[in-house]
Scaffold this motif. Structure first.
Motif, PDB file in Angstrom:
ATOM      1  N   LEU A  42      41.550  31.100  35.739  1.00  0.00           N
ATOM      2  CA  LEU A  42      43.005  31.033  35.865  1.00  0.00           C
ATOM      3  C   LEU A  42      43.594  32.394  36.205  1.00  0.00           C
ATOM      4  N   ALA A  43      43.093  33.452  35.556  1.00  0.00           N
ATOM      5  CA  ALA A  43      43.603  34.801  35.832  1.00  0.00           C
ATOM      6  C   ALA A  43      43.225  35.248  37.244  1.00  0.00           C
ATOM      7  N   MET A  44      41.984  34.969  37.654  1.00  0.00           N
ATOM      8  CA  MET A  44      41.556  35.329  39.012  1.00  0.00           C
ATOM      9  C   MET A  44      42.402  34.594  40.050  1.00  0.00           C
ATOM     10  N   GLU A  45      42.680  33.330  39.803  1.00  0.00           N
ATOM     11  CA  GLU A  45      43.497  32.553  40.739  1.00  0.00           C
ATOM     12  C   GLU A  45      44.907  33.134  40.823  1.00  0.00           C
ATOM     13  N   GLN A  46      45.443  33.552  39.685  1.00  0.00           N
ATOM     14  CA  GLN A  46      46.790  34.127  39.664  1.00  0.00           C
ATOM     15  C   GLN A  46      46.867  35.363  40.560  1.00  0.00           C
ATOM     16  N   LEU A  47      45.782  36.122  40.626  1.00  0.00           N
ATOM     17  CA  LEU A  47      45.738  37.312  41.485  1.00  0.00           C
ATOM     18  C   LEU A  47      45.310  36.991  42.917  1.00  0.00           C
ATOM     19  N   GLY A  48      44.986  35.734  43.177  1.00  0.00           N
ATOM     20  CA  GLY A  48      44.597  35.333  44.527  1.00  0.00           C
ATOM     21  C   GLY A  48      43.133  35.555  44.841  1.00  0.00           C
ATOM     22  N   HIS A  49      42.281  35.643  43.803  1.00  0.00           N
ATOM     23  CA  HIS A  49      40.869  35.924  44.046  1.00  0.00           C
ATOM     24  C   HIS A  49      39.934  34.788  43.680  1.00  0.00           C
ATOM     25  N   GLU A  50      40.438  33.746  43.068  1.00  0.00           N
ATOM     26  CA  GLU A  50      39.584  32.608  42.729  1.00  0.00           C
ATOM     27  C   GLU A  50      39.711  31.585  43.842  1.00  0.00           C
ATOM     28  N   GLN A  51      38.582  31.149  44.344  1.00  0.00           N
ATOM     29  CA  GLN A  51      38.596  30.151  45.400  1.00  0.00           C
ATOM     30  C   GLN A  51      37.799  28.948  44.915  1.00  0.00           C
ATOM     31  N   ALA A  52      38.490  27.859  44.688  1.00  0.00           N
ATOM     32  CA  ALA A  52      37.822  26.638  44.243  1.00  0.00           C
ATOM     33  C   ALA A  52      37.932  25.582  45.335  1.00  0.00           C
ATOM     34  N   ARG A  73      32.886  41.422  42.321  1.00  0.00           N
ATOM     35  CA  ARG A  73      33.176  41.925  43.669  1.00  0.00           C
ATOM     36  C   ARG A  73      34.524  42.625  43.771  1.00  0.00           C
ATOM     37  N   LEU A  74      35.283  42.667  42.658  1.00  0.00           N
ATOM     38  CA  LEU A  74      36.587  43.319  42.676  1.00  0.00           C
ATOM     39  C   LEU A  74      36.438  44.832  42.585  1.00  0.00           C
ATOM     40  N   THR A  75      37.371  45.534  43.211  1.00  0.00           N
ATOM     41  CA  THR A  75      37.392  46.989  43.070  1.00  0.00           C
ATOM     42  C   THR A  75      37.907  47.350  41.681  1.00  0.00           C
ATOM     43  N   LYS A  76      37.710  48.615  41.291  1.00  0.00           N
ATOM     44  CA  LYS A  76      38.220  49.077  39.997  1.00  0.00           C
ATOM     45  C   LYS A  76      39.725  48.848  39.903  1.00  0.00           C
ATOM     46  N   GLU A  77      40.435  49.144  40.985  1.00  0.00           N
ATOM     47  CA  GLU A  77      41.894  48.995  41.001  1.00  0.00           C
ATOM     48  C   GLU A  77      42.313  47.536  40.839  1.00  0.00           C
ATOM     49  N   THR A  78      41.681  46.653  41.579  1.00  0.00           N
ATOM     50  CA  THR A  78      42.013  45.236  41.486  1.00  0.00           C
ATOM     51  C   THR A  78      41.618  44.681  40.120  1.00  0.00           C
ATOM     52  N   PHE A  79      40.482  45.143  39.591  1.00  0.00           N
ATOM     53  CA  PHE A  79      40.054  44.700  38.272  1.00  0.00           C
ATOM     54  C   PHE A  79      41.052  45.172  37.218  1.00  0.00           C
ATOM     55  N   SER A  80      41.605  46.373  37.388  1.00  0.00           N
ATOM     56  CA  SER A  80      42.650  46.859  36.476  1.00  0.00           C
ATOM     57  C   SER A  80      43.866  45.937  36.523  1.00  0.00           C
ATOM     58  N   ASP A  81      44.220  45.473  37.731  1.00  0.00           N
ATOM     59  CA  ASP A  81      45.317  44.513  37.865  1.00  0.00           C
ATOM     60  C   ASP A  81      45.008  43.225  37.096  1.00  0.00           C
ATOM     61  N   LEU A  82      43.752  42.789  37.164  1.00  0.00           N
ATOM     62  CA  LEU A  82      43.326  41.582  36.456  1.00  0.00           C
ATOM     63  C   LEU A  82      43.477  41.777  34.945  1.00  0.00           C
ATOM     64  N   ILE A  83      43.032  42.924  34.441  1.00  0.00           N
ATOM     65  CA  ILE A  83      43.143  43.195  33.011  1.00  0.00           C
ATOM     66  C   ILE A  83      44.613  43.291  32.596  1.00  0.00           C
ATOM     67  N   GLU A  84      45.442  43.892  33.430  1.00  0.00           N
ATOM     68  CA  GLU A  84      46.878  43.966  33.115  1.00  0.00           C
ATOM     69  C   GLU A  84      47.495  42.571  33.070  1.00  0.00           C
ATOM     70  N   LEU A  85      47.107  41.701  33.981  1.00  0.00           N
ATOM     71  CA  LEU A  85      47.609  40.333  33.975  1.00  0.00           C
ATOM     72  C   LEU A  85      47.191  39.627  32.691  1.00  0.00           C
ATOM     73  N   ILE A  86      45.932  39.794  32.280  1.00  0.00           N
ATOM     74  CA  ILE A  86      45.436  39.179  31.044  1.00  0.00           C
ATOM     75  C   ILE A  86      46.193  39.755  29.837  1.00  0.00           C
ATOM     76  N   THR A  87      46.423  41.065  29.848  1.00  0.00           N
ATOM     77  CA  THR A  87      47.166  41.717  28.772  1.00  0.00           C
ATOM     78  C   THR A  87      48.572  41.149  28.660  1.00  0.00           C
ATOM     79  N   ALA A  88      49.252  41.016  29.786  1.00  0.00           N
ATOM     80  CA  ALA A  88      50.620  40.487  29.790  1.00  0.00           C
ATOM     81  C   ALA A  88      50.645  39.050  29.282  1.00  0.00           C
TER      82      ALA A  88
END
Length: 114
Positions: A42-52, A73-88
Motif C-alpha cells: 500500500l505504501a509503495m503504491e502510494q508513492l507510485g512504485h507498486e505495480q500489480a 530497487r529504490l534509491t536512498k532518497e526515494t526510500f526515505s520518502d517511503l519511510i516518511e510516508l509510513i511515518t506520517a
C-alpha cells in the motif's frame, strides 16, 4: 532504471520494523488486519512504485494480484520518502513506534531541512 545509490540495510530494517508496528496496532479501514507485506504494498503504491497486475491463478480457478514493485530497487532518497510516508500514516493513526528515538530524529531532521 535506477539512478543513484540504492537503499541501505538500515533503511530496510527500519521500514520493516515500522510496518510491523502498523500491522500489530492498526487495522485497514476496509480490509481489517493486514500483514507487514500488505502495508508495504500500500505504501509503495502510494508513492507510485507498486505495480500489480491481475491474472488467473495457476489452477485457473480465481483471479489473483501479482505484485512487481520491489523496494530493493529504490534509491536512498526515494526510500526515505517511503519511510516518511509510513511515518506520517502511523502518526495519523496513533501508532506507537517500537523505536521512538528514531522517529524523533527524523522529525528533527525535517525541521532542520525546512
Amino acid at each position: 532504471m535506477t539512478i543513484g545509490a540504492l537503499r541501505t540495510k538500515d533503511q530496510n530494517a527500519k521500514m520493516w520494523a515500522m510496518l510491523g508496528d502498523i500491522a500489530t496496532q492498526h487495522e485497514h479501514p476496509h480490509a481489517g488486519q493486514l500483514s507487514p507485506e500488505a502495508w508495504k504494498s500500500l505504501a509503495m503504491e502510494q508513492l507510485g512504485h507498486e505495480q500489480a497486475r491481475w491474472m488467473m491463478s495457476l489452477d485457473e480457478k480465481r483471479v489473483v494480484p501479482v505484485h512487481e514493485g520491489r523496494s530493493s530497487r529504490l534509491t536512498k532518497e526515494t526510500f526515505s520518502d517511503l519511510i516518511e510516508l509510513i511515518t506520517a500514516y502511523g502518526a495519523e493513526n496513533n501508532v506507537e513506534w517500537s523505536d521512538p528515538e528514531w522517529v524523533s530524529q527524523m522529525a528533527a531532521a525535517r525541521r532542520e531541512a525546512a
